[in-house]
Design a protein around this motif. Structure first.
Motif, PDB file in Angstrom:
ATOM      1  N   MET A   1     -26.780  26.660 -23.175  1.00 42.92           N
ATOM      2  CA  MET A   1     -26.204  25.753 -24.139  1.00 42.92           C
ATOM      3  C   MET A   1     -27.197  24.620 -24.387  1.00 42.92           C
ATOM      4  N   SER A   2     -27.266  24.166 -25.617  1.00 40.66           N
ATOM      5  CA  SER A   2     -28.235  23.126 -25.960  1.00 40.66           C
ATOM      6  C   SER A   2     -27.788  21.766 -25.431  1.00 40.66           C
ATOM      7  N   ASP A   3     -28.776  20.908 -25.205  1.00 38.76           N
ATOM      8  CA  ASP A   3     -28.477  19.555 -24.730  1.00 38.76           C
ATOM      9  C   ASP A   3     -27.643  18.782 -25.741  1.00 38.76           C
ATOM     10  N   ALA A   4     -27.912  18.984 -27.016  1.00 41.24           N
ATOM     11  CA  ALA A   4     -27.159  18.273 -28.052  1.00 41.24           C
ATOM     12  C   ALA A   4     -25.687  18.682 -28.024  1.00 41.24           C
ATOM     13  N   ARG A   5     -25.432  19.960 -27.867  1.00 38.01           N
ATOM     14  CA  ARG A   5     -24.040  20.430 -27.812  1.00 38.01           C
ATOM     15  C   ARG A   5     -23.352  19.907 -26.555  1.00 38.01           C
ATOM     16  N   THR A   6     -24.054  19.934 -25.449  1.00 39.53           N
ATOM     17  CA  THR A   6     -23.492  19.417 -24.199  1.00 39.53           C
ATOM     18  C   THR A   6     -23.127  17.947 -24.346  1.00 39.53           C
ATOM     19  N   ARG A   7     -24.020  17.160 -24.930  1.00 41.02           N
ATOM     20  CA  ARG A   7     -23.741  15.725 -25.124  1.00 41.02           C
ATOM     21  C   ARG A   7     -22.531  15.511 -26.031  1.00 41.02           C
ATOM     22  N   LYS A   8     -22.404  16.325 -27.073  1.00 37.95           N
ATOM     23  CA  LYS A   8     -21.249  16.207 -27.973  1.00 37.95           C
ATOM     24  C   LYS A   8     -19.951  16.519 -27.238  1.00 37.95           C
ATOM     25  N   ILE A   9     -19.977  17.568 -26.436  1.00 36.57           N
ATOM     26  CA  ILE A   9     -18.785  17.948 -25.672  1.00 36.57           C
ATOM     27  C   ILE A   9     -18.435  16.850 -24.674  1.00 36.57           C
ATOM     28  N   GLU A  10     -19.435  16.322 -23.983  1.00 36.27           N
ATOM     29  CA  GLU A  10     -19.186  15.251 -23.015  1.00 36.27           C
ATOM     30  C   GLU A  10     -18.605  14.016 -23.702  1.00 36.27           C
ATOM     31  N   ALA A  11     -19.136  13.672 -24.866  1.00 37.85           N
ATOM     32  CA  ALA A  11     -18.627  12.508 -25.598  1.00 37.85           C
ATOM     33  C   ALA A  11     -17.182  12.733 -26.039  1.00 37.85           C
ATOM     34  N   ARG A  12     -16.883  13.933 -26.504  1.00 42.53           N
ATOM     35  CA  ARG A  12     -15.512  14.240 -26.939  1.00 42.53           C
ATOM     36  C   ARG A  12     -14.552  14.213 -25.752  1.00 42.53           C
ATOM     37  N   LEU A  13     -14.968  14.774 -24.631  1.00 42.60           N
ATOM     38  CA  LEU A  13     -14.126  14.754 -23.437  1.00 42.60           C
ATOM     39  C   LEU A  13     -13.892  13.321 -22.963  1.00 42.60           C
ATOM     40  N   LYS A  14     -14.924  12.503 -23.013  1.00 48.59           N
ATOM     41  CA  LYS A  14     -14.787  11.098 -22.608  1.00 48.59           C
ATOM     42  C   LYS A  14     -13.737  10.401 -23.465  1.00 48.59           C
ATOM     43  N   GLU A  15     -13.771  10.657 -24.757  1.00 46.61           N
ATOM     44  CA  GLU A  15     -12.806  10.046 -25.679  1.00 46.61           C
ATOM     45  C   GLU A  15     -11.378  10.506 -25.371  1.00 46.61           C
ATOM     46  N   ILE A  16     -11.191  11.802 -25.227  1.00 45.58           N
ATOM     47  CA  ILE A  16      -9.853  12.351 -24.974  1.00 45.58           C
ATOM     48  C   ILE A  16      -9.320  11.880 -23.625  1.00 45.58           C
ATOM     49  N   VAL A  17     -10.142  12.015 -22.589  1.00 43.68           N
ATOM     50  CA  VAL A  17      -9.705  11.623 -21.244  1.00 43.68           C
ATOM     51  C   VAL A  17      -9.430  10.123 -21.201  1.00 43.68           C
ATOM     52  N   GLY A  18     -10.269   9.331 -21.849  1.00 40.89           N
ATOM     53  CA  GLY A  18     -10.053   7.885 -21.889  1.00 40.89           C
ATOM     54  C   GLY A  18      -8.720   7.523 -22.516  1.00 40.89           C
ATOM     55  N   ASP A  19      -8.385   8.184 -23.619  1.00 42.72           N
ATOM     56  CA  ASP A  19      -7.093   7.933 -24.270  1.00 42.72           C
ATOM     57  C   ASP A  19      -5.932   8.318 -23.359  1.00 42.72           C
ATOM     58  N   GLU A  20      -6.063   9.450 -22.689  1.00 41.00           N
ATOM     59  CA  GLU A  20      -4.996   9.908 -21.796  1.00 41.00           C
ATOM     60  C   GLU A  20      -4.845   8.987 -20.588  1.00 41.00           C
ATOM     61  N   VAL A  21      -5.952   8.564 -20.016  1.00 45.18           N
ATOM     62  CA  VAL A  21      -5.908   7.667 -18.853  1.00 45.18           C
ATOM     63  C   VAL A  21      -5.248   6.343 -19.239  1.00 45.18           C
ATOM     64  N   ALA A  22      -5.541   5.856 -20.431  1.00 47.59           N
ATOM     65  CA  ALA A  22      -4.952   4.592 -20.886  1.00 47.59           C
ATOM     66  C   ALA A  22      -3.432   4.684 -20.991  1.00 47.59           C
ATOM     67  N   SER A  23      -2.909   5.885 -21.195  1.00 47.43           N
ATOM     68  CA  SER A  23      -1.461   6.033 -21.349  1.00 47.43           C
ATOM     69  C   SER A  23      -0.738   6.318 -20.029  1.00 47.43           C
ATOM     70  N   LEU A  24      -1.476   6.444 -18.929  1.00 46.41           N
ATOM     71  CA  LEU A  24      -0.851   6.736 -17.639  1.00 46.41           C
ATOM     72  C   LEU A  24      -0.145   5.504 -17.080  1.00 46.41           C
ATOM     73  N   SER A  25       0.937   5.744 -16.350  1.00 49.17           N
ATOM     74  CA  SER A  25       1.663   4.627 -15.739  1.00 49.17           C
ATOM     75  C   SER A  25       1.816   4.822 -14.230  1.00 49.17           C
TER      76      SER A  25
END
Length: 122
Positions: A1-25
């Protein structure tokens, strides 16, 4: 897998996980928990999520709280991405935060500051 694709996936996961973590109680997540980065394995089967705690909180307790919510967070990742396989999430305190704190402490000691920005030199 290319480095560019890996970075995009990591950035997207960071965004999704960050949103989910913010909603945890979870009571183990004291203070503000911030997702600081994500690293995926080459085959995308695993992802390490790095987090930091602001305003106090125990990093190990926070890890337990985050890990207990990993299934819910992983389901959100699966629903919001087009990956064949949803990476299994593992949470780790961000070592960069501790390094920065140590460096700042050392710089204060060297410069003679007392911690609030005021020099203690007479």
């Amino acid at each position: 897998m290319s480095d560019a694709r890996t970075r995009k996936i990591e950035a997207r996961l960071k965004e999704i996980v960050g949103d989910e973590v913010a909603s945890l109680s979870d009571p183990r997540l004291k203070g503000l928990v911030t997702v600081t980065g994500v690293r995926v394995s080459p085959n995308l089967s695993h992802a390490t999520v790095f987090y930091s705690l602001l305003a106090g909180g125990d990093p190990e307790e926070a890890r337990e709280g985050l890990q207990s919510a990993a299934g819910r967070i992983q389901a959100a990742v699966g629903a919001q991405t087009r990956l064949k396989r949803t990476p299994r999430l593992r949470f780790e305190p961000d070592p960069t935060v501790e390094r920065v704190t140590r460096i700042q402490r050392t710089l204060r000691e060297v410069s003679g500051e007392d911690g609030d920005g005021n020099g203690t030199q007479e």
